[in-house]
Design a protein around this motif. Structure first.
Motif, short mmCIF file in Angstrom:
data_model
loop_
_atom_site.label_atom_id
_atom_site.label_comp_id
_atom_site.label_asym_id
_atom_site.label_seq_id
_atom_site.Cartn_x
_atom_site.Cartn_y
_atom_site.Cartn_z
N HIS A 179 26.31 -9.38 -28.77
CA HIS A 179 26.59 -8.02 -28.91
C HIS A 179 27.29 -7.71 -27.46
O HIS A 179 27.65 -6.32 -27.41
N GLY A 180 27.41 -8.29 -26.53
CA GLY A 180 28.06 -7.88 -25.26
C GLY A 180 27.55 -6.58 -24.54
O GLY A 180 26.15 -6.56 -24.44
N SER A 181 28.39 -5.91 -24.28
CA SER A 181 27.95 -4.64 -23.41
C SER A 181 27.21 -3.70 -24.33
O SER A 181 26.65 -2.59 -23.77
N SER A 182 27.10 -3.84 -25.50
CA SER A 182 26.66 -2.89 -26.57
C SER A 182 25.51 -3.19 -27.21
O SER A 182 25.19 -2.72 -28.20
N GLY A 183 24.78 -4.27 -26.56
CA GLY A 183 23.51 -4.54 -27.01
C GLY A 183 22.51 -3.63 -27.37
O GLY A 183 22.00 -3.72 -28.58
N TRP A 184 22.33 -2.77 -26.59
CA TRP A 184 21.48 -1.77 -26.67
C TRP A 184 21.96 -0.68 -27.97
O TRP A 184 21.18 -0.43 -28.89
N ALA A 185 23.22 -0.32 -28.04
CA ALA A 185 23.51 0.32 -28.67
C ALA A 185 23.68 0.03 -30.22
O ALA A 185 23.83 0.68 -31.34
N LEU A 186 23.59 -1.39 -30.39
CA LEU A 186 23.84 -2.11 -31.65
C LEU A 186 22.64 -2.83 -32.00
O LEU A 186 22.31 -3.42 -33.26
N SER A 187 21.62 -2.73 -31.44
CA SER A 187 20.45 -3.57 -31.41
C SER A 187 19.54 -3.31 -32.87
O SER A 187 19.22 -4.19 -33.41
N CYS A 188 19.24 -1.97 -33.07
CA CYS A 188 18.34 -1.59 -33.98
C CYS A 188 19.18 -2.02 -35.62
O CYS A 188 18.42 -2.46 -36.47
N GLY A 189 20.54 -1.67 -35.55
CA GLY A 189 21.15 -1.98 -36.63
C GLY A 189 21.27 -3.31 -37.01
O GLY A 189 21.07 -3.81 -38.07
N SER A 190 21.40 -4.02 -35.90
CA SER A 190 21.78 -5.48 -36.29
C SER A 190 20.38 -6.15 -36.75
O SER A 190 20.44 -7.03 -37.62
N ALA A 191 19.44 -5.80 -36.28
CA ALA A 191 17.90 -6.42 -36.54
C ALA A 191 17.67 -6.15 -38.03
O ALA A 191 17.20 -6.78 -38.69
#
Length: 418
Positions: free
Chosen positions: A379-391
């Motif tokens: 997820h790179g530098s966007s891990g926090w911004a992408l985390s909940c959707g990715s999960a």
């Protein structure tokens, strides 16, 4: 199913909660002594879906070169560079084509907007109380920057972001503490974006996952997965293997090493960022929410009683060595915009973290192609911004359900095209 999750950063914790919520028996293994100790520990905390874009894009090679030659450039190469880093840069250059960039940007932004919605849903459902505030302000120091940012505004429009261009006076009404001594030509205000404490959220959601029956085991450095028994886990130091119905790998940069024996060659590289966090000395001199200095690519965030300043992107070098030049840039930008806001004499937390980044941008989410092994990584530098959707996407895929968003280009098959 009995599911093992490798990694307890923000990606692993959100994945554990989603799978436990679906009724699975979840066991999480983490090599550190607590959750969210690496990339999730002290990041900027900004959740701005319209600004989630790939590094690889047209013109980026020139921007990187100019940054390398600038004293306070946002992007740096550090010695030593490994063969992995050099190979990653080669793949990154190939992904800078316009067509590739547009496709990857659309993929990341679809996931980012979905993820923000999911973040709010989880926060409300679990009644989570963590440091957060609304609004994001991108500061433009000069008329030239106002002109250059127009292409970025087209991206925000296409993504569906709510924003408005404001002049310097209006920007200072939104963030009254902005210094009047630093030139400000204008700003971009994104009222629907936010800043929130990633690590606090991760720790709170870990407790919620445990309440649902998930187990977390720390200080567990696992051995790479075995082709003979890919869903069996054992310690790197040697231990009895434990079999699971499925294994989800979301161990950041370490994921590539764990997966290599399966014939999966994931082109992950650590792109390091720095941050400083300091206690607020005078609340009226501190930001209300989050600002981004467009010139230096440095974010200044209000997190409860502290201010966090985060930026830099470094490929190569040692993970445990803070870079004085990068820290100097962070202190400079803080002083430019919010002088006197924090106490710098003592108690400043200086941090360096590795962003596990794919060369073309989007993460890899879904089945690995190896029976029982699933991926949620890169997820790179966007891990926090992408985390909940990715999960949520991964949990739906593992449950055989429609994920609810277009997943084209987010699976392992994307790697086979390069």
């Amino acid at each position: 199913m009995k599911i093992a999750i490798v990694g307890a950063g923000i990606i692993g914790v959100t994945t554990a909660w989603e799978l436990a919520s679906d009724g699975h028996e979840v066991v999480v293994f983490e090599r550190r002594g607590a959750a969210a100790e690496e990339s999730s520990f002290a990041n900027a905390g900004v959740v701005a879906p319209g600004y989630v874009t790939p590094w690889a894009g047209p013109g980026m090679r020139g921007k990187v070169l100019r940054s390398l030659l600038s004293t306070h450039g946002a992007i740096k190469l550090r010695w030593p560079l490994s063969a992995r880093d050099v190979g990653w840069m080669a793949r990154w250059q190939r992904a800078c084509k316009l067509e590739t960039y547009l496709a990857n940007r659309a993929r990341m932004q679809r996931l980012a907007f979905y993820s923000r919605t999911r973040l709010h849903t989880i926060t409300e459902a679990c009644d989570l109380d963590y440091e957060r505030s609304d609004g994001y302000l991108v500061l433009l120091r000069s008329k030239r920057e106002k002109k250059l940012v127009q292409a970025g505004l087209d991206v925000l429009r296409q993504a569906g972001s709510t924003f408005r261009e404001v002049d310097a006076d209006e920007a200072r009404k939104i963030e009254p503490a902005l210094s009047t001594d630093t030139p400000l030509a204008g700003a971009i205000h994104l009222p629907d974006d936010e800043v929130a404490n990633c690590r606090q959220f991760a720790l709170l959601l870990k407790w919620e996952a445990e309440a649902l029956g998930a187990q977390f085991h720390f200080n567990c450095d696992l051995a790479p997965l075995s082709r003979a028994a890919p869903t069996e886990l054992s310690l790197a130091s040697g231990s009895e293997g434990h079999r699971f119905d499925a294994v989800v790998v979301c161990a950041g940069v370490a994921s590539a090493r764990l997966l290599r024996p399966l014939g999966l060659h994931i082109p992950l590289a650590p792109v390091y960022g720095h941050s400083i966090s300091a206690s607020i000395r005078e609340p009226l001199n501190a930001p209300r929410s989050a600002v981004m200095d467009e010139r230096y690519k440095v974010a200044i965030s209000r997190l409860g009683l502290r201010v966090r300043v985060a930026g830099s992107a470094e490929l190569g070098g040692s993970p445990g060595t803070l870079n004085p030049a990068s820290l100097k840039t962070l202190y400079k930008v803080l002083q430019d915009w919010f002088p006197g806001a924090v106490t710098l004499q003592a108690g400043v937390q200086q941090w360096k973290g590795a962003r596990p980044m794919m060369p073309d941008g989007p993460p890899i989410i879904g089945p690995s192609g190896i029976p029982g092994v699933w991926l949620n990584l890169g997820h790179g530098s966007s891990g926090w911004a992408l985390s909940c959707g990715s999960a949520r996407v991964l949990a739906d895929l593992m449950g055989g359900r429609d994920a609810g968003i277009d997943l084209e280009g987010l699976g392992i098959e994307r790697l086979l095209q390069h």
